[in-house]
Design an enzyme around this catalytic site. Structure first.
Site, PDB file in Angstrom:
ATOM      1  N   HIS A 178       0.866  -1.187   0.000  1.00  0.00           N
ATOM      2  CA  HIS A 178       0.000   0.000   0.000  1.00  0.00           C
ATOM      3  C   HIS A 178       0.900   1.233   0.000  1.00  0.00           C
ATOM      4  O   HIS A 178       1.997   1.201   0.545  1.00  0.00           O
ATOM      5  CB  HIS A 178      -0.902  -0.026   1.239  1.00  0.00           C
ATOM      6  CG  HIS A 178      -1.915   1.062   1.229  1.00  0.00           C
ATOM      7  ND1 HIS A 178      -1.620   2.350   1.600  1.00  0.00           N
ATOM      8  CD2 HIS A 178      -3.210   1.048   0.850  1.00  0.00           C
ATOM      9  CE1 HIS A 178      -2.715   3.089   1.450  1.00  0.00           C
ATOM     10  NE2 HIS A 178      -3.689   2.338   0.999  1.00  0.00           N
ATOM     11  N   ASP A 301     -11.300   1.310  -0.874  1.00  0.00           N
ATOM     12  CA  ASP A 301     -10.392   2.247  -0.210  1.00  0.00           C
ATOM     13  C   ASP A 301     -11.145   3.063   0.839  1.00  0.00           C
ATOM     14  O   ASP A 301     -10.841   4.232   1.076  1.00  0.00           O
ATOM     15  CB  ASP A 301      -9.678   3.173  -1.210  1.00  0.00           C
ATOM     16  CG  ASP A 301      -8.258   3.520  -0.758  1.00  0.00           C
ATOM     17  OD1 ASP A 301      -7.886   3.133   0.354  1.00  0.00           O
ATOM     18  OD2 ASP A 301      -7.540   4.185  -1.521  1.00  0.00           O
TER      19      ASP A 301
HETATM   20  C1  1WB Z   1      -5.919   9.094   1.352  1.00  0.00           C
HETATM   21  C2  1WB Z   1      -5.948   7.898   0.669  1.00  0.00           C
HETATM   22  C3  1WB Z   1      -5.221   9.187   2.526  1.00  0.00           C
HETATM   23  C4  1WB Z   1      -5.302   6.805   1.190  1.00  0.00           C
HETATM   24  C5  1WB Z   1      -4.572   8.074   3.026  1.00  0.00           C
HETATM   25  O1  1WB Z   1      -3.927   8.209   4.186  1.00  0.00           O
HETATM   26  C6  1WB Z   1      -4.611   6.900   2.366  1.00  0.00           C
HETATM   27  C7  1WB Z   1      -6.631  10.255   0.826  1.00  0.00           C
HETATM   28  C8  1WB Z   1      -3.278   7.125   4.765  1.00  0.00           C
HETATM   29  O2  1WB Z   1      -7.515  10.063  -0.014  1.00  0.00           O
HETATM   30  O3  1WB Z   1      -6.313  11.361   1.257  1.00  0.00           O
HETATM   31  C9  1WB Z   1      -5.319   5.519   0.501  1.00  0.00           C
HETATM   32  O4  1WB Z   1      -5.239   4.497   1.173  1.00  0.00           O
HETATM   33  O5  1WB Z   1      -5.440   5.451  -0.705  1.00  0.00           O
HETATM   34 MN    MN Z   2      -5.847   2.684   0.583  1.00  0.00          MN
END
Ligand code: 1WB
Ligand code: MN
Length: 341
Positions: A178, A301
């Protein structure tokens, strides 16, 4: 159709508290912007913004399950959210990974048809990580592993991480890579315009890790290792022709080590990827036709992406029944050892 969503973020209060300490530390990491925005309610995040994800990350029963029911999502494959334990010192990281794995196993045991989970480990302590991987896949009965990009600037092609890859391969654990924000040596021009995170930086970070592993010969040493990545393959499917061509040229002139298989073969044989956060039917159709239906898995997600549009996206996607079966649950069951219904 059984819908299994395969990159669903979750956390525990102890990890959240430690991330709040990171938010207040002198760290210059690009991840700190996000960590401040999510984990430190009092932080000055001018120019970046507060993000209201924490309650969604810490929750399972109050909002997540009812929302899954409302949207028709059968199961979440949970992951300790990025950056996981990788910004902590090795001892704290090792302990908190084990604690998170215990809690995750409790949730999966309580709701065996609703939750599965990927175990965490501390990459900066590879021998202890290998032991934890055996526990995750043995005693705890979890469904695979997750790691979030680099660890203190080091990438998984480094031989110091071999005990981890060896344990993943030996236990049949798919390792989900990830994203986290690009490492200190990669971050320069990615610091502005919100390019550090999901819009661009995450793909650059994980794509770089993927190429280092493929070109560095990791899959010659661990030929049965399966890596999963999110976000429609972190741009690699769309560039695989050129990656393949240019790596072969680089091998001929000695700029890259000789490998047993081509970059395209490694990507096809040793990688699967999910749709997380890319609800674009043209991109999905290309990904399936280019890399094969067995290699593509649906994900939401959550809570970074809302559930309902991700479900509408996959339900309205034009495909055969066999493809829908593979995307929605068949591939997930195979890759993450989830019992079929
Ligand atoms: C976001 C997306 C933030 C993910 C994250 O923080 C993770 C966002 C850990 O959309 O700001 C992700 O997992 O794709
Ligand atoms: Mn994610």
């Amino acid at each position: 159709m059984r819908l299994i969503a395969c990159e669903e973020a979750w956390s525990i209060p102890e990890v959240a508290a430690e991330l709040k300490n990171v938010a207040r530390s002198p760290s210059q990491s690009l991840d700190k912007l996000l960590v401040k925005g999510i984990y430190d309610a009092e932080a000055d995040t001018a120019g970046y913004g507060k993000m209201d994800f924490l309650s969604g990350l810490l929750d399972v029963e109050e909002r997540r399950l009812p929302e899954m029911d409302r949207c028709g999502v059968a199961m979440h494959l949970l992951t300790l959210t990025a950056p996981g334990v990788q910004m902590f010192d090795a001892d704290t990281a090792t302990d908190l990974a084990a604690l998170a794995n215990d809690r995750m196993a409790e949730i999966c045991a309580k709701y065996p048809t609703r939750f599965a989970g990927l175990g965490s480990f501390a990459p900066h302590s590879p021998k202890r990580a290998a032991k934890e991987i055996e526990r995750v896949m043995g005693e705890l009965g979890l469904n695979g592993l997750v790691v979030n990009g680099h660890t203190h600037g080091d990438y998984l092609d480094d031989y110091r991480f071999w005990p981890i890859l060896e344990a993943a391969e030996a236990t049949g654990a798919t390792l989900y890579i990830h994203p986290r924000a690009p490492s200190d040596t990669l971050k320069g021009p990615l610091q502005d315009y919100a390019m550090d995170s999901a819009m661009w930086g995450y793909g650059v970070e994980v794509g770089t890790m993927m190429l280092r592993m493929m070109a560095g010969g990791v899959f010659d040493r661990f030929p049965k290792l399966t890596i999963c990545v999110g976000h429609m393959g972190e741009m690699v499917p769309f560039f695989i022709w050129r990656i393949n061509f240019m790596n072969s040229r680089a091998q001929k002139v000695g700029r890259a080590p000789k490998t047993q298989r081509s970059m395209e073969e490694y990507f096809r044989d040793n990688f699967v990827f999910t749709t997380s956060g890319v609800e674009d039917p043209l991109a999905l159709r290309y990904a399936i036709d280019r890399m094969g239906i067995d290699n593509v898995i649906w994900a939401i997600d959550y809570p970074y992406q809302p559930m309902e549009p991700a479900v509408a996206f996959i339900e309205s996607f034009a495909c055969t029944e066999a493809e829908r079966h593979a995307l929605c649950h068949g591939n997930a069951e195979r890759v993450f050892h989830i019992a079929p219904e």
